[in-house]
Design a protein around this motif. Structure first.
Motif, PDB file in Angstrom:
ATOM      1  N   GLU B 250      12.654  22.112  62.043  1.00 15.90           N
ATOM      2  CA  GLU B 250      11.772  21.283  62.877  1.00 15.90           C
ATOM      3  C   GLU B 250      11.806  19.857  62.304  1.00 15.90           C
ATOM      4  O   GLU B 250      12.043  19.683  61.105  1.00 15.90           O
ATOM      5  CB  GLU B 250      10.332  21.818  62.812  1.00 15.90           C
ATOM      6  N   GLU B 252       9.697  17.774  61.262  1.00 19.61           N
ATOM      7  CA  GLU B 252       8.898  17.489  60.073  1.00 19.61           C
ATOM      8  C   GLU B 252       9.580  18.021  58.798  1.00 19.61           C
ATOM      9  O   GLU B 252       9.651  17.335  57.775  1.00 19.61           O
ATOM     10  CB  GLU B 252       7.530  18.151  60.238  1.00 19.61           C
ATOM     11  N   ASP B 253      10.073  19.262  58.892  1.00 17.16           N
ATOM     12  CA  ASP B 253      10.771  19.845  57.745  1.00 17.16           C
ATOM     13  C   ASP B 253      12.054  19.065  57.431  1.00 17.16           C
ATOM     14  O   ASP B 253      12.406  18.859  56.273  1.00 17.16           O
ATOM     15  CB  ASP B 253      11.122  21.323  58.012  1.00 17.16           C
ATOM     16  N   ALA B 255      12.633  15.974  57.967  1.00 16.46           N
ATOM     17  CA  ALA B 255      12.263  14.704  57.325  1.00 16.46           C
ATOM     18  C   ALA B 255      11.957  14.917  55.842  1.00 16.46           C
ATOM     19  O   ALA B 255      12.386  14.141  54.972  1.00 16.46           O
ATOM     20  CB  ALA B 255      11.050  14.093  58.027  1.00 16.46           C
ATOM     21  N   ARG B 256      11.254  16.016  55.546  1.00 13.44           N
ATOM     22  CA  ARG B 256      10.912  16.323  54.156  1.00 13.44           C
ATOM     23  C   ARG B 256      12.182  16.580  53.335  1.00 13.44           C
ATOM     24  O   ARG B 256      12.322  16.074  52.208  1.00 13.44           O
ATOM     25  CB  ARG B 256       9.993  17.568  54.151  1.00 13.44           C
TER      26      ARG B 256
END
Lengths: 326, 326
Positions: B250, B252-253, B255-256
């Motif tokens: 996803e 967000e993941d 990006a992390r």
């Protein structure tokens, strides 16, 4: 340019152009990388001495194939691979008047590009499909790497003998030039006598070539030489002019030389004084005489061949090895 | 030790002892230097996978000569030469649980010792006097050096595709293992069908072996692995678990993960979080499944051979490639 150099270049123009083209063609898709990393070694003002000797040796033996130029690139790639790794090992600053590759691109790129050129030269060697040629190439790589290791381990060894020096320059320079001449004979199906003669020519040429190189470090100036004068001394490399001078110097002069050798961060005037001592103690003259003797032997080894343009050029190249200024 | 590992070792004890002796004998006068510089790579706990595969492949093809062990050292020397240069290129800290050679002895010694081992392996290859074998060895060295260059140039390339990853691991790992198996067949005078089968076995084994290695970097702990966990990530090397996870995460993941990859100086808890993300995004399972698939193919390629102890060991080694913990 000296008359001798012009005479050689005039008669090898076509060969040199063909070698130049082959050196680029044989890199294939890697051309861009190698050009960027090793371009200032591989494609800027090199003498192409090694491939040229192979091509001329083959011609002298009546080679009638079409792959001599292709095979000759082996010897330039091996040479450049060694330079890339050696500059890193020696911590050299200048190579052919430019900053050494490892300084511009980092150790990694210099190591890997050297590995690639070494691998490329082996692939071309494999294409000869001649076990004898391949043994020569494998032997060259082994001797050269051992020579470099020996040289590194003997840095600043003030007791280095002339015999040890001879063994070092045999490995680091003569085996490659000897190998180029030998392979020229082998791919031509030359007789054992012819092959031995060209091998001998290459060996003595290589020894003289390196002695002349070692002399230049003490008699040339940086602008002409394309590398810093005194580099050998700075790297703790004892060459024949120094070895001979140390052996024949009066105690006071020997002490002065020893002091500069071990100090390393000497001034320009220190270095000039050191070079003067080499001259007065006979190191320069002795080295030049030794180099001349090897050149004579190299030319004598060509005696079994009848006169031809190839023989004439090989003879002139031998003379030029001593005559050169850079 | 796993049961599978013990089973393999029990049946290869004599081969491994012979390989060990040959690795020492073939270094000749250079043994002391290589032992000091590369000893902790070459003579401490290596698996001898590559020479062992060559010997077993030759046996499977009915080799009846006496030089298989001698020739098999080619593949360990090539492997160690590559490790010496790669550690320097990667800036790796640990190799088989000890400090990398270039850190202990300096860049120069690591480069020159690598060059020597490469040269030594070529000389042994030349002794086969087989143009086919020599072409394989020359091809391996060329592919491996190109693979290393590619990997270096693609560091921190977040857009690295699975296809590009496959090409990198083919060159850096599979060609050498494939080459060992192929040469085993070639020196035995095996049929084209047998040679192709063993070449295919080696290729798929090599791919699976590297995938398993890349997995270990995220699932093992440093003490067992013998090199720092997270080394690939720290060096900016994107391997299949990461490539797959980035593609399927996803936003967000992703990006992390991207943030940690580009930062490099991550903490242990960052790394553990990163490894967890790889798992939840399917990167670990996918990579394991791909490796298993290559192992299945590798074993299938042995199908043309009748049952024998050599075939049994080759099959077990394929299974062990996935099973291993270090």
């Amino acid at each position: 340019m000296s008359d001798l150099k012009r005479k050689i270049l005039d008669r090898t123009q076509a060969d040199l152009a063909a070698i130049e083209a082959a050196l680029r063609d044989n890199l294939g898709a890697r051309m861009a990388l190698v050009d960027e990393v090793a371009g200032h070694i591989l494609f800027s003002g090199g003498k192409r001495l090694r491939p040229l000797l192979m091509v001329l040796a083959a011609r002298l033996c009546g080679y009638d194939g079409k792959r001599d130029t292709f095979f000759s690139t082996i010897f330039e790639y091996l040479h450049v691979a060694t330079l890339l790794h050696d500059d890193l090992v020696d911590g050299a600053d200048l190579r052919r008047g430019k900053a050494a590759a490892y300084q511009v691109y980092g150790n990694s790129v210099a190591v890997l590009t050297g590995d690639f050129l070494l691998a490329r030269s082996l692939s071309i060697a494999a294409e000869t499909q001649s076990p004898a040629v391949i043994r020569v190439i494998a032997g060259i790589t082994e001797e050269m790497s051992q020579g470099e290791i020996d040289q590194m381990m003997r840095r600043e060894n003030l007791g280095l003998t002339e015999a040890e020096y001879m063994e070092i320059i045999r490995r680091k320079t003569a085996v490659l030039i000897e190998g180029a001449c030998r392979v020229g004979a082998l791919i031509s199906g030359a007789s054992a006598e012819e092959t031995d003669a060209l091998t001998g020519y290459g060996f003595h040429m290589g020894i003289a070539f390196q002695m002349a190189d070692d002399l230049l470090d003490y008699v040339a100036d940086t602008a002409v030489l394309g590398k810093a004068v005194g580099a050998d001394l700075r790297e703790g490399k004892l060459t024949l002019p120094v070895i001979h001078a140390l052996q024949h110097a009066e105690p006071e002069d020997r002490a002065r030389m020893t002091e500069i050798i071990t100090r390393r961060d000497f001034s320009v005037s220190d270095f000039e004084g050191f070079s003067r001592l080499l001259r007065t103690c006979g190191g320069i003259d002795y080295t030049r005489a030794q180099a001349e003797s090897h050149i004579r032997t190299a030319k004598e080894r060509l005696g079994i061949f009848g006169d031809s343009e190839a023989k004439g050029v090989l003879t002139d190249i031998a003379d030029y090895a001593l005559d050169r200024k850079s």
